[in-house]
Scaffold this motif. Structure first.
Motif, PDB file in Angstrom:
ATOM      1  N   ASN A 166       6.651  -0.138  -1.342  1.00 50.96           N
ATOM      2  CA  ASN A 166       7.200   0.032  -0.010  1.00 50.96           C
ATOM      3  C   ASN A 166       7.823  -1.278   0.758  1.00 50.96           C
ATOM      4  O   ASN A 166       8.859  -1.049   1.993  1.00 50.96           O
ATOM      5  CB  ASN A 166       5.708   0.419   0.191  1.00 50.96           C
ATOM      6  N   GLU A 168       0.742   2.929   3.653  1.00 50.50           N
ATOM      7  CA  GLU A 168       0.768   4.265   2.770  1.00 50.50           C
ATOM      8  C   GLU A 168       0.593   3.970   1.459  1.00 50.50           C
ATOM      9  O   GLU A 168      -0.323   5.051   1.151  1.00 50.50           O
ATOM     10  CB  GLU A 168       2.327   4.637   2.617  1.00 50.50           C
ATOM     11  N   SER A 220       2.625  -0.100   8.516  1.00 48.45           N
ATOM     12  CA  SER A 220       2.915   1.697   7.270  1.00 48.45           C
ATOM     13  C   SER A 220       3.434   1.005   6.096  1.00 48.45           C
ATOM     14  O   SER A 220       2.681   1.999   5.364  1.00 48.45           O
ATOM     15  CB  SER A 220       4.107   1.485   8.304  1.00 48.45           C
ATOM     16  N   CYS A 221       3.606   0.043   5.533  1.00 49.16           N
ATOM     17  CA  CYS A 221       3.742  -0.328   4.154  1.00 49.16           C
ATOM     18  C   CYS A 221       2.332  -0.075   3.536  1.00 49.16           C
ATOM     19  O   CYS A 221       2.116   0.759   2.069  1.00 49.16           O
ATOM     20  CB  CYS A 221       4.794  -1.264   3.588  1.00 49.16           C
ATOM     21  N   ALA A 279      -3.649   4.385   1.361  1.00 52.60           N
ATOM     22  CA  ALA A 279      -3.948   5.816   1.185  1.00 52.60           C
ATOM     23  C   ALA A 279      -3.559   6.822   0.023  1.00 52.60           C
ATOM     24  O   ALA A 279      -4.490   6.913  -0.413  1.00 52.60           O
ATOM     25  CB  ALA A 279      -3.267   6.825   2.254  1.00 52.60           C
ATOM     26  N   ARG A 280      -2.941   6.493  -0.371  1.00 50.96           N
ATOM     27  CA  ARG A 280      -2.224   7.142  -1.798  1.00 50.96           C
ATOM     28  C   ARG A 280      -3.005   6.150  -2.627  1.00 50.96           C
ATOM     29  O   ARG A 280      -3.740   7.136  -3.732  1.00 50.96           O
ATOM     30  CB  ARG A 280      -0.545   6.690  -1.998  1.00 50.96           C
ATOM     31  N   ARG A 319       1.836  -0.470  -4.458  1.00 52.65           N
ATOM     32  CA  ARG A 319       2.917   0.359  -4.061  1.00 52.65           C
ATOM     33  C   ARG A 319       3.097  -0.578  -2.881  1.00 52.65           C
ATOM     34  O   ARG A 319       4.359  -0.386  -1.824  1.00 52.65           O
ATOM     35  CB  ARG A 319       1.634   1.493  -3.801  1.00 52.65           C
ATOM     36  N   TRP A 320       2.184  -1.064  -2.703  1.00 54.00           N
ATOM     37  CA  TRP A 320       1.994  -2.282  -0.865  1.00 54.00           C
ATOM     38  C   TRP A 320       4.066  -2.685  -1.643  1.00 54.00           C
ATOM     39  O   TRP A 320       4.520  -2.703  -0.702  1.00 54.00           O
ATOM     40  CB  TRP A 320       1.160  -2.843  -0.972  1.00 54.00           C
TER      41      TRP A 320
END
Length: 119
Positions: A58, A91, A87-88, A94-95, A54-55
């Motif tokens: 993002n 987020e 921020s990347c 967190a997910r 995800r990182w």
């Protein structure tokens, strides 16, 4: 990435730096401001892989947006980029942590130290 089958504090760190001569780093999970979750928390490998993927997604999307902004005459400041990369990560983390809590609802906090300083 090193993956241990059992949780033993600092075993991966010792193996990475001592045996394999790799530079180790901690994920700044404490920045999520989740009570009881620190950068020292051992995570399931599926959670780490999800977070890293995800990182990457993002940041890849963010870099493409920044390139377009630069073409259109944006500022592109270093502090702005740093904030976007943070921020990347936040987020993605967190997910990934949400997914871990759903998959492993009985997960316990293994290490209770709030210290997330240098390795």
């Amino acid at each position: 990435m090193l993956v241990d089958r059992r949780i033993t504090a600092y075993r991966s760190l010792a193996r990475a730096e001592g045996v394999l001569k790799l530079r180790a780093a901690k994920l700044p999970l404490h920045e999520l401001n989740v009570r009881g979750l620190t950068c020292r928390e051992p995570l399931n490998v599926d959670t780490v892989m999800e977070l890293m993927q995800r990182w990457h997604w993002n940041c890849d999307g963010m870099e493409k947006r920044r390139e377009l902004e630069m073409i259109m005459g944006g500022s592109g400041s270093t502090s702005e980029a740093s904030s976007l990369y943070r921020s990347c990560f936040l987020e993605a983390a967190a997910r990934a942590m949400k997914t871990q809590r759903e998959r492993h609802p009985n997960r316990t906090i293994h290490l209770r130290s709030d210290s997330c300083g240098e390795l």
